[in-house]
Write a protein that holds these residues in place. Structure first.
Motif, PDB file in Angstrom:
ATOM      1  N   THR A  36       0.819  -1.203   0.000  1.00 15.69           N
ATOM      2  CA  THR A  36       0.000   0.000   0.000  1.00 15.69           C
ATOM      3  C   THR A  36       0.856   1.258   0.000  1.00 15.69           C
ATOM      4  O   THR A  36       1.979   1.255   0.490  1.00 15.69           O
ATOM      5  CB  THR A  36      -0.929   0.028   1.230  1.00 15.69           C
ATOM      6  OG1 THR A  36      -1.724   1.203   1.182  1.00 15.69           O
ATOM      7  CG2 THR A  36      -0.153   0.011   2.517  1.00 15.69           C
ATOM      8  N   LEU A  37       0.301   2.316  -0.589  1.00 18.20           N
ATOM      9  CA  LEU A  37       0.969   3.620  -0.577  1.00 18.20           C
ATOM     10  C   LEU A  37       0.310   4.551   0.423  1.00 18.20           C
ATOM     11  O   LEU A  37       0.620   5.735   0.473  1.00 18.20           O
ATOM     12  CB  LEU A  37       0.929   4.253  -1.970  1.00 18.20           C
ATOM     13  CG  LEU A  37       1.706   3.523  -3.053  1.00 18.20           C
ATOM     14  CD1 LEU A  37       1.538   4.218  -4.391  1.00 18.20           C
ATOM     15  CD2 LEU A  37       3.170   3.433  -2.697  1.00 18.20           C
ATOM     16  N   GLN A  38      -0.606   4.021   1.229  1.00 13.04           N
ATOM     17  CA  GLN A  38      -1.314   4.835   2.211  1.00 13.04           C
ATOM     18  C   GLN A  38      -0.302   5.483   3.153  1.00 13.04           C
ATOM     19  O   GLN A  38       0.584   4.829   3.685  1.00 13.04           O
ATOM     20  CB  GLN A  38      -2.277   3.966   3.001  1.00 13.04           C
ATOM     21  CG  GLN A  38      -3.096   4.732   4.003  1.00 13.04           C
ATOM     22  CD  GLN A  38      -4.031   3.818   4.765  1.00 13.04           C
ATOM     23  OE1 GLN A  38      -4.049   2.627   4.552  1.00 13.04           O
ATOM     24  NE2 GLN A  38      -4.803   4.394   5.654  1.00 13.04           N
ATOM     25  N   SER A  39      -0.440   6.799   3.343  1.00  9.26           N
ATOM     26  CA  SER A  39       0.519   7.523   4.180  1.00  9.26           C
ATOM     27  C   SER A  39      -0.186   8.686   4.867  1.00  9.26           C
ATOM     28  O   SER A  39      -1.275   9.095   4.479  1.00  9.26           O
ATOM     29  CB  SER A  39       1.679   8.023   3.330  1.00  9.26           C
ATOM     30  OG  SER A  39       1.200   8.825   2.273  1.00  9.26           O
ATOM     31  N   ASP A  40       0.475   9.209   5.896  1.00 16.26           N
ATOM     32  CA  ASP A  40      -0.092  10.293   6.685  1.00 16.26           C
ATOM     33  C   ASP A  40       0.362  11.672   6.226  1.00 16.26           C
ATOM     34  O   ASP A  40      -0.244  12.666   6.589  1.00 16.26           O
ATOM     35  CB  ASP A  40       0.267  10.106   8.161  1.00 16.26           C
ATOM     36  CG  ASP A  40      -0.366   8.849   8.726  1.00 16.26           C
ATOM     37  OD1 ASP A  40      -1.484   8.512   8.300  1.00 16.26           O
ATOM     38  OD2 ASP A  40       0.261   8.218   9.590  1.00 16.26           O
ATOM     39  N   ASP A  41       1.439  11.756   5.465  1.00 18.14           N
ATOM     40  CA  ASP A  41       1.872  13.045   4.957  1.00 18.14           C
ATOM     41  C   ASP A  41       2.584  12.860   3.622  1.00 18.14           C
ATOM     42  O   ASP A  41       2.834  11.745   3.178  1.00 18.14           O
ATOM     43  CB  ASP A  41       2.746  13.792   5.965  1.00 18.14           C
ATOM     44  CG  ASP A  41       4.072  13.097   6.266  1.00 18.14           C
ATOM     45  OD1 ASP A  41       4.343  12.046   5.676  1.00 18.14           O
ATOM     46  OD2 ASP A  41       4.824  13.626   7.093  1.00 18.14           O
ATOM     47  N   GLU A  42       2.911  13.973   2.965  1.00 25.04           N
ATOM     48  CA  GLU A  42       3.486  13.936   1.628  1.00 25.04           C
ATOM     49  C   GLU A  42       4.887  13.320   1.595  1.00 25.04           C
ATOM     50  O   GLU A  42       5.236  12.597   0.668  1.00 25.04           O
ATOM     51  CB  GLU A  42       3.529  15.347   1.029  1.00 25.04           C
ATOM     52  CG  GLU A  42       2.197  15.818   0.523  1.00 25.04           C
ATOM     53  CD  GLU A  42       1.656  14.919  -0.586  1.00 25.04           C
ATOM     54  OE1 GLU A  42       2.404  14.580  -1.516  1.00 25.04           O
ATOM     55  OE2 GLU A  42       0.479  14.546  -0.488  1.00 25.04           O
ATOM     56  N   GLU A  43       5.697  13.604   2.608  1.00 26.08           N
ATOM     57  CA  GLU A  43       7.067  13.085   2.620  1.00 26.08           C
ATOM     58  C   GLU A  43       7.058  11.563   2.701  1.00 26.08           C
ATOM     59  O   GLU A  43       7.789  10.879   1.975  1.00 26.08           O
ATOM     60  CB  GLU A  43       7.844  13.679   3.793  1.00 26.08           C
ATOM     61  CG  GLU A  43       9.313  13.328   3.759  1.00 26.08           C
ATOM     62  CD  GLU A  43      10.090  13.993   4.874  1.00 26.08           C
ATOM     63  OE1 GLU A  43      11.329  13.974   4.799  1.00 26.08           O
ATOM     64  OE2 GLU A  43       9.476  14.525   5.826  1.00 26.08           O
ATOM     65  N   GLU A  44       6.216  11.019   3.580  1.00 27.63           N
ATOM     66  CA  GLU A  44       6.113   9.557   3.696  1.00 27.63           C
ATOM     67  C   GLU A  44       5.639   8.964   2.382  1.00 27.63           C
ATOM     68  O   GLU A  44       6.164   7.945   1.927  1.00 27.63           O
ATOM     69  CB  GLU A  44       5.149   9.196   4.824  1.00 27.63           C
ATOM     70  CG  GLU A  44       4.957   7.707   4.979  1.00 27.63           C
ATOM     71  CD  GLU A  44       3.895   7.346   6.004  1.00 27.63           C
ATOM     72  OE1 GLU A  44       3.603   6.149   6.112  1.00 27.63           O
ATOM     73  OE2 GLU A  44       3.350   8.247   6.676  1.00 27.63           O
ATOM     74  N   ARG A  45       4.647   9.597   1.737  1.00 26.48           N
ATOM     75  CA  ARG A  45       4.123   9.081   0.464  1.00 26.48           C
ATOM     76  C   ARG A  45       5.220   9.092  -0.607  1.00 26.48           C
ATOM     77  O   ARG A  45       5.352   8.152  -1.382  1.00 26.48           O
ATOM     78  CB  ARG A  45       2.923   9.902   0.015  1.00 26.48           C
ATOM     79  CG  ARG A  45       2.355   9.417  -1.309  1.00 26.48           C
ATOM     80  CD  ARG A  45       1.031  10.060  -1.643  1.00 26.48           C
ATOM     81  NE  ARG A  45       0.548   9.709  -2.957  1.00 26.48           N
ATOM     82  CZ  ARG A  45       0.094   8.529  -3.315  1.00 26.48           C
ATOM     83  NH1 ARG A  45       0.043   7.555  -2.443  1.00 26.48           N
ATOM     84  NH2 ARG A  45      -0.309   8.298  -4.545  1.00 26.48           N
TER      85      ARG A  45
END
Length: 187
Positions: A36-45
């Motif tokens: 999954t690409l699910q992330s909490d912020d842009e940097e993590e994504r």
């Protein structure tokens, strides 16, 4: 060579991208890399997308049938022989087959000096002061970083804030130990 295996430059580059993403996610205690690409912020994504793309390139490069391990070992043999020759010259092998401590000590090169005895009762007050000042400088740097991170929101910012607070607590404990050593030296 990469992780003791032959790799091309592209493979090394892509493996380093994936390893960098793993380090980033591990440093902030985020979910590991996966499907999954699910992330909490842009940097993590961004890290997750880069790692996914690198993994796709590596999967396309993989050979349909892996090479014979014997051929790989044979190709690496000249390098391995050079390493063995260097290490054999650095440390002589024991001549006795007994397992005694004296035989184990005979493998130590003769040029290795014995460690100097350490006096535990001697405390250098100047050294304590210089370490304390260095720790206080480090504390000021951490306080500055904490002020910057406090303005940010998101999971990565919270993890960074937590990490900085742990570093600050470690410095405080070390300063306490230095103070205790200073007080015991003055008695």
């Amino acid at each position: 060579m990469y992780r003791n295996e032959p790799r091309c430059g592209t493979c090394r580059e892509k493996e380093e991208v994936i390893e960098g993403a793993r380090r980033f996610l591990g440093m902030y205690g985020l979910r590991p890399l996966g499907g999954t690409l699910q992330s909490d912020d842009e940097e993590e994504r961004e890290w997750r997308v880069n790692a996914r793309d690198a993994r796709q390139v590596l999967n396309q490069i993989k050979l349909a049938t892996p090479p014979d391990p014997a051929l790989v070992r044979k190709a690496l043999r000249p390098r391995a022989a050079a390493v063995v020759a260097e290490s054999a010259g650095a440390a002589p092998r024991p001549t006795t087959s007994s397992g005694s401590a004296s035989a184990a000590r005979s493998t130590r090169p003769a040029t290795t000096p014995a460690p100097a005895p350490v006096r535990s009762d001697a405390v250098d007050l100047e050294e304590i002061q210089s370490r304390a000042l260095a720790l206080l400088d480090q504390m000021a740097s951490i306080d500055t970083q904490l002020a910057q991170v406090s303005e940010q929101s998101g999971l990565a910012a919270r993890a960074r804030r937590s990490d900085l607070e742990k570093q600050k607590a470690t410095i405080m404990r070390t300063l306490g130990a230095l103070e205790k050593a200073r007080l015991s030296a003055q008695r």
